[in-house]
Design a protein around this motif. Structure first.
Motif, PDB file in Angstrom:
ATOM      1  N   ASN A  26     -35.410 160.807   9.276  1.00  0.00           N
ATOM      2  CA  ASN A  26     -36.719 161.477   9.280  1.00  0.00           C
ATOM      3  C   ASN A  26     -36.749 162.732  10.141  1.00  0.00           C
ATOM      4  O   ASN A  26     -37.713 162.982  10.868  1.00  0.00           O
ATOM      5  CB  ASN A  26     -37.824 160.509   9.715  1.00  0.00           C
ATOM      6  N   ILE A  27     -35.668 163.495  10.076  1.00  0.00           N
ATOM      7  CA  ILE A  27     -35.586 164.757  10.808  1.00  0.00           C
ATOM      8  C   ILE A  27     -35.815 165.871   9.795  1.00  0.00           C
ATOM      9  O   ILE A  27     -34.996 166.083   8.898  1.00  0.00           O
ATOM     10  CB  ILE A  27     -34.224 164.909  11.511  1.00  0.00           C
ATOM     11  N   GLU A  28     -36.957 166.531   9.929  1.00  0.00           N
ATOM     12  CA  GLU A  28     -37.303 167.593   8.988  1.00  0.00           C
ATOM     13  C   GLU A  28     -36.616 168.887   9.383  1.00  0.00           C
ATOM     14  O   GLU A  28     -36.632 169.283  10.548  1.00  0.00           O
ATOM     15  CB  GLU A  28     -38.815 167.788   8.953  1.00  0.00           C
ATOM     16  N   VAL A  29     -36.016 169.526   8.382  1.00  0.00           N
ATOM     17  CA  VAL A  29     -35.321 170.788   8.611  1.00  0.00           C
ATOM     18  C   VAL A  29     -35.661 171.770   7.491  1.00  0.00           C
ATOM     19  O   VAL A  29     -36.048 171.375   6.392  1.00  0.00           O
ATOM     20  CB  VAL A  29     -33.785 170.600   8.659  1.00  0.00           C
ATOM     21  N   GLU A 111     -22.306 162.925  15.073  1.00  0.00           N
ATOM     22  CA  GLU A 111     -23.482 162.070  14.877  1.00  0.00           C
ATOM     23  C   GLU A 111     -24.141 161.661  16.193  1.00  0.00           C
ATOM     24  O   GLU A 111     -25.362 161.714  16.314  1.00  0.00           O
ATOM     25  CB  GLU A 111     -23.113 160.828  14.061  1.00  0.00           C
ATOM     26  N   GLU A 112     -23.350 161.277  17.173  1.00  0.00           N
ATOM     27  CA  GLU A 112     -23.918 160.837  18.452  1.00  0.00           C
ATOM     28  C   GLU A 112     -24.695 161.979  19.121  1.00  0.00           C
ATOM     29  O   GLU A 112     -25.822 161.790  19.579  1.00  0.00           O
ATOM     30  CB  GLU A 112     -22.790 160.355  19.371  1.00  0.00           C
ATOM     31  N   GLU A 113     -24.097 163.163  19.145  1.00  0.00           N
ATOM     32  CA  GLU A 113     -24.769 164.318  19.763  1.00  0.00           C
ATOM     33  C   GLU A 113     -26.035 164.694  18.997  1.00  0.00           C
ATOM     34  O   GLU A 113     -27.076 164.924  19.603  1.00  0.00           O
ATOM     35  CB  GLU A 113     -23.808 165.517  19.806  1.00  0.00           C
ATOM     36  N   TRP A 114     -25.940 164.733  17.672  1.00  0.00           N
ATOM     37  CA  TRP A 114     -27.095 165.111  16.869  1.00  0.00           C
ATOM     38  C   TRP A 114     -28.224 164.101  17.033  1.00  0.00           C
ATOM     39  O   TRP A 114     -29.381 164.465  17.132  1.00  0.00           O
ATOM     40  CB  TRP A 114     -26.690 165.277  15.403  1.00  0.00           C
ATOM     41  N   ALA A 115     -27.881 162.805  17.029  1.00  0.00           N
ATOM     42  CA  ALA A 115     -28.899 161.764  17.195  1.00  0.00           C
ATOM     43  C   ALA A 115     -29.584 161.913  18.552  1.00  0.00           C
ATOM     44  O   ALA A 115     -30.807 161.834  18.659  1.00  0.00           O
ATOM     45  CB  ALA A 115     -28.274 160.382  17.061  1.00  0.00           C
ATOM     46  N   ASP A 116     -28.790 162.165  19.578  1.00  0.00           N
ATOM     47  CA  ASP A 116     -29.324 162.305  20.929  1.00  0.00           C
ATOM     48  C   ASP A 116     -30.254 163.524  21.052  1.00  0.00           C
ATOM     49  O   ASP A 116     -31.296 163.446  21.675  1.00  0.00           O
ATOM     50  CB  ASP A 116     -28.160 162.436  21.921  1.00  0.00           C
TER      51      ASP A 116
END
Length: 119
Positions: A26-29, A111-116
């Motif tokens: 649910n990350i709008e871009v 993925e870990e960095e982006w999620a954080d």
């Protein structure tokens, strides 16, 4: 948080997977095809500065153009301005995917960095 710009190449499998990951989380871009709407020199210079990363991190080192033009050597010797000109000349030279917000630049998918940083 401000609008997130997602620069990607639709034929890139990583970019397609990241697009699905963004939707799933649910990350709008605002999506932008890096091949038809290449980042400008001004945009790239601002993003590089904001990221705190060396300009070399913005190169798609596995791409055909990078290899054909022997950019590996050029990246080691050229000035930052020359390298930004090269990046601005063709979207396929730019590492992807990228996400840019008001205060954040993410280069390549971790993925870990982006999620954080995006959740």
């Amino acid at each position: 948080m401000s609008t997130k710009l997602f620069l990607q190449y639709p034929k890139c499998s990583t970019c397609r997977n990241v697009s699905k990951w963004l939707k799933h989380n649910n990350i709008e871009v605002e999506s932008r095809d890096i091949t038809t709407d290449n980042p400008t020199r001004k945009e790239l210079a601002a993003w590089i500065k904001k990221s705190g990363l060396p300009v070399s991190r913005f190169f798609n080192t596995s791409g055909r153009i990078y290899k054909e033009q022997n950019l590996k050597d050029k990246v080691k010797t050229a000035s930052e301005n020359e390298l930004i000109d090269i990046l601005a000349s063709n979207g396929m030279v730019v590492k992807r995917p990228l996400v840019i917000t008001g205060d954040l630049v993410l280069v390549g998918f971790n993925e870990e960095e982006w999620a954080d940083k995006l959740k």
